[in-house]
Design an enzyme around this catalytic site. Structure first.
Site: not given
Length: 119
Positions: A86-88, A115
């Site tokens: 996952i990242c932003q 996110m």
């Protein structure tokens, strides 16, 4: 001159398409699907955002390995277990899963929307 412009435009389009198209052999999941995945002990969860972003807000099961350190830190991940990344927004995690595939990880998953989509 006109032909050069067409070639350049085609190269730019090709670059953008390759950047945004999901990597072959990589599972794409939503944050809603991630909620069920989080219960599994057989998976590795990696957040590729910067330490500052991670410190600000993160999902507790995720380990922070910034994208720029992933290649060096990948040796600490098991190739036997699925890696969920996952990242932003989903862009860096998509780059991360591509990198993991090149490093020989066969079971990698990208969280679409990152996110930003997590609630």
């Amino acid at each position: 001159m006109e032909i050069i412009q067409y070639i350049l435009m085609a190269l730019v389009i090709l670059f953008l398409v390759r950047k945004f198209i999901p990597t072959k052999g990589v599972r794409q999941i939503t944050t809603a699907q991630l909620k069920t995945e989080l219960k599994s002990k057989d998976k590795q969860f990696v957040d590729v955002r910067t330490p500052m972003e991670f410190k600000g807000n993160h999902i507790k099961q995720f380990k922070n390995i910034p994208l720029n350190a992933l290649k060096a830190e990948a040796k600490n991940l098991s190739k036997e277990k699925e890696v969920i990344v996952i990242c932003q927004s989903g862009m860096r995690s998509n780059a991360a899963v591509k990198q993991l595939k090149k490093l020989g990880f066969s079971n990698v998953t990208n969280v679409k929307g990152g996110m930003n989509a997590w609630s």
